[in-house]
Every structure is written in C-alpha cells, then in structure tokens.
Motif scaffolding. Structure first.
Motif, short mmCIF file in Angstrom:
data_model
loop_
_atom_site.label_atom_id
_atom_site.label_comp_id
_atom_site.label_asym_id
_atom_site.label_seq_id
_atom_site.Cartn_x
_atom_site.Cartn_y
_atom_site.Cartn_z
N MET A 1 0.84 -1.19 0.00
CA MET A 1 0.00 0.00 0.00
C MET A 1 0.88 1.24 0.00
O MET A 1 2.02 1.20 0.46
CB MET A 1 -0.90 0.02 1.24
N GLU A 2 0.30 2.33 -0.50
CA GLU A 2 1.00 3.61 -0.52
C GLU A 2 0.13 4.66 0.15
O GLU A 2 -1.07 4.76 -0.13
CB GLU A 2 1.30 4.05 -1.95
N LEU A 3 0.75 5.46 1.02
CA LEU A 3 0.06 6.56 1.66
C LEU A 3 0.58 7.86 1.07
O LEU A 3 1.76 8.20 1.22
CB LEU A 3 0.29 6.55 3.17
N ILE A 4 -0.29 8.57 0.39
CA ILE A 4 0.07 9.88 -0.16
C ILE A 4 -0.09 10.89 0.97
O ILE A 4 -1.18 11.02 1.55
CB ILE A 4 -0.82 10.22 -1.36
N TYR A 5 0.99 11.58 1.29
CA TYR A 5 1.00 12.33 2.54
C TYR A 5 1.88 13.57 2.48
O TYR A 5 2.72 13.72 1.58
CB TYR A 5 1.49 11.43 3.67
N ALA A 6 1.67 14.44 3.46
CA ALA A 6 2.58 15.55 3.76
C ALA A 6 2.79 15.54 5.26
O ALA A 6 1.84 15.37 6.03
CB ALA A 6 2.01 16.89 3.30
N ALA A 7 4.02 15.71 5.68
CA ALA A 7 4.37 15.52 7.09
C ALA A 7 3.74 16.55 8.02
O ALA A 7 3.63 16.31 9.22
CB ALA A 7 5.89 15.54 7.25
N ALA A 8 3.31 17.69 7.49
CA ALA A 8 2.72 18.72 8.34
C ALA A 8 1.23 18.51 8.60
O ALA A 8 0.66 19.13 9.50
CB ALA A 8 2.92 20.10 7.72
N SER A 9 0.59 17.63 7.84
CA SER A 9 -0.86 17.47 7.92
C SER A 9 -1.28 16.71 9.17
O SER A 9 -0.83 15.58 9.40
CB SER A 9 -1.38 16.72 6.69
N PRO A 10 -2.18 17.27 9.98
CA PRO A 10 -2.65 16.52 11.16
C PRO A 10 -3.53 15.33 10.77
O PRO A 10 -3.60 14.34 11.51
CB PRO A 10 -3.45 17.57 11.95
N TYR A 11 -4.20 15.41 9.63
CA TYR A 11 -5.00 14.27 9.16
C TYR A 11 -4.08 13.10 8.79
O TYR A 11 -4.37 11.95 9.09
CB TYR A 11 -5.84 14.65 7.95
N VAL A 12 -2.98 13.42 8.13
CA VAL A 12 -1.98 12.39 7.83
C VAL A 12 -1.42 11.82 9.12
O VAL A 12 -1.23 10.61 9.26
CB VAL A 12 -0.85 12.98 6.96
N ARG A 13 -1.18 12.70 10.09
CA ARG A 13 -0.61 12.22 11.35
C ARG A 13 -1.54 11.21 12.03
O ARG A 13 -1.07 10.25 12.63
CB ARG A 13 -0.33 13.40 12.29
N LYS A 14 -2.84 11.43 11.95
CA LYS A 14 -3.78 10.45 12.50
C LYS A 14 -3.53 9.07 11.91
O LYS A 14 -3.47 8.07 12.63
CB LYS A 14 -5.22 10.86 12.18
N VAL A 15 -3.39 9.02 10.59
CA VAL A 15 -3.18 7.75 9.91
C VAL A 15 -1.84 7.15 10.30
O VAL A 15 -1.76 5.95 10.64
CB VAL A 15 -3.28 7.94 8.38
N ARG A 16 -0.81 7.94 10.28
CA ARG A 16 0.52 7.42 10.60
C ARG A 16 0.61 6.97 12.05
O ARG A 16 1.27 5.97 12.36
CB ARG A 16 1.58 8.48 10.29
N THR A 17 -0.05 7.70 12.95
CA THR A 17 -0.05 7.30 14.35
C THR A 17 -0.75 5.95 14.52
O THR A 17 -0.26 5.07 15.23
CB THR A 17 -0.73 8.37 15.23
N LEU A 18 -1.88 5.77 13.85
CA LEU A 18 -2.57 4.49 13.92
C LEU A 18 -1.72 3.37 13.33
O LEU A 18 -1.69 2.25 13.87
CB LEU A 18 -3.91 4.56 13.22
N LEU A 19 -1.03 3.65 12.23
CA LEU A 19 -0.13 2.64 11.66
C LEU A 19 0.90 2.19 12.69
O LEU A 19 1.16 0.99 12.83
CB LEU A 19 0.58 3.20 10.42
#
Length: 201
Positions: A1-19
């Motif tokens: 799987m690939e996660l399209i992301y930007a490190a500053a985004s809090p929405y991305v952080r939610k996903v990465r934290t859950l990962l």
C-alpha cells in the motif's frame, strides 16, 4: 500500500499514528507530496478527485480517503480495536470533534499563508479560532473520563489536533483554562507513535 501524505498534515498524522499503534508501518510506503488548496499534484488528484490528503492506494481496490475512512480501514485490517463497538458513538463523536478542530485551525493557516495581507479577514480568522477554542474547552470539560480510558481513535485524533495547534498556532495558547487536557496531552504526546509522527514542514 502507498500513503500519499505531507508531514505537516494533522490528518496524515492520524493515519501514521494508527499505523504505528497497530504495527502496520512497514506495510505502507510513504509517498510525500506538496499540496495546497491552490496547487494539487497529479498523484493526489489521481487518488482523490477532491485533491486532498491523505489518500491510501491499495493493491486490491480503489484508493480510499479521507483520514476517517483510512483509519477505519487500517484498524479493521489489523484488528486493532481502535473503534470499539461498545463505545463506538463516543469514539466517533470525539474523533469528529478533533477533526473539526483541525479543519478550523488549517483554515486559519491557509488564510495567513495563501491570501495577500490586504485580503485577509481578521474577523473570519477569529471566527475560526472561536470554533477551535470552544471545541478544545468542550473536550476538557466533557471528555476527560473517556480520555482516561483505553486508547482508541478518539485519543489519537485529539492528540493529533492538539499537536497541530502547538505546531501552527502555539501563540494562541489553547491550554489556558484547560489544565486537565493539557496534563493528558503531555502524557499522550510522549507515546512512541506520537514522537515518530511529529509534524514538520
């Protein structure tokens, strides 16, 4: 799987934290992008027609978005229990509150960064901050018993929302009058998953 992301985004952080919390980080390749409401890379638009991040590209199905859909999918995939059925409505409401804090805080960031100074609306900015302040106070006043319980997606979302306030709007001082939430966040922010996903430009 690939996660399209930007490190500053809090929405991305939610996903990465859950990962991190569910032990799935190695299952996902991070695809960094630079995006804004006025500039959407093709890779983002291909995964999400709205041009927003995060988007999760799966090998066995269409890309999925937004962050709440992705986290539900990843939690189900891992059997992580971050959306426990016994308190699902509380978890979803707390996550929605945290996401609304992020929404308003990001709109302030965009107003300050993307609009020329002569076109910025201070009244509009203050209206957005009022939403943030009221929501943060509501979490402090009504949700501390939930936050004292087992970690679920509500905890993760609130932690990422407060982290974004520190990252972009620290001078606003969200902690004033919210001592209980401040104490909780100090502890939650020390988790390995939160440390590993700290936002950066």
């Amino acid at each position: 799987m690939e996660l399209i992301y930007a490190a500053a985004s809090p929405y991305v952080r939610k996903v990465r934290t859950l990962l991190h919390e569910t032990g799935q980080s190695d299952d996902v390749t991070l695809v960094p992008v630079k995006t804004s409401p006025t500039a959407t890379p093709d890779v983002v638009r291909a995964a999400n027609p709205l041009g927003k991040i995060p988007a999760l590209v799966r090998p066995d199905g269409p890309a999925i978005y937004d962050s709440r859909v992705i986290t539900r999918y990843l939690d189900a995939r891992a059997g992580g229990g971050f959306y426990p059925e016994a308190r699902i409505w509380e978890v979803l409401t707390l996550e929605a509150t945290a996401d609304a804090i992020m929404d308003a805080a990001i709109l302030i960031t965009y107003e300050n960064r993307l609009r020329p100074p002569e076109h910025r609306s201070e009244d509009w900015i203050e209206a957005q901050w009022s939403k943030v302040a009221h929501a943060v106070r509501a979490v402090n006043d009504r949700w501390m018993s939930h936050l004292a319980g087992p970690v679920d997606m509500g905890h993760v979302a609130v932690g990422c929302a407060l982290g974004y306030l520190d990252f972009r709007h620290d001078a606003r001082g969200w902690r004033k009058g919210c001592d209980a939430l401040d104490d909780w966040f100090t502890v939650f922010a020390s988790r390995d998953s939160m440390q590993a996903t700290a936002p950066k430009d």
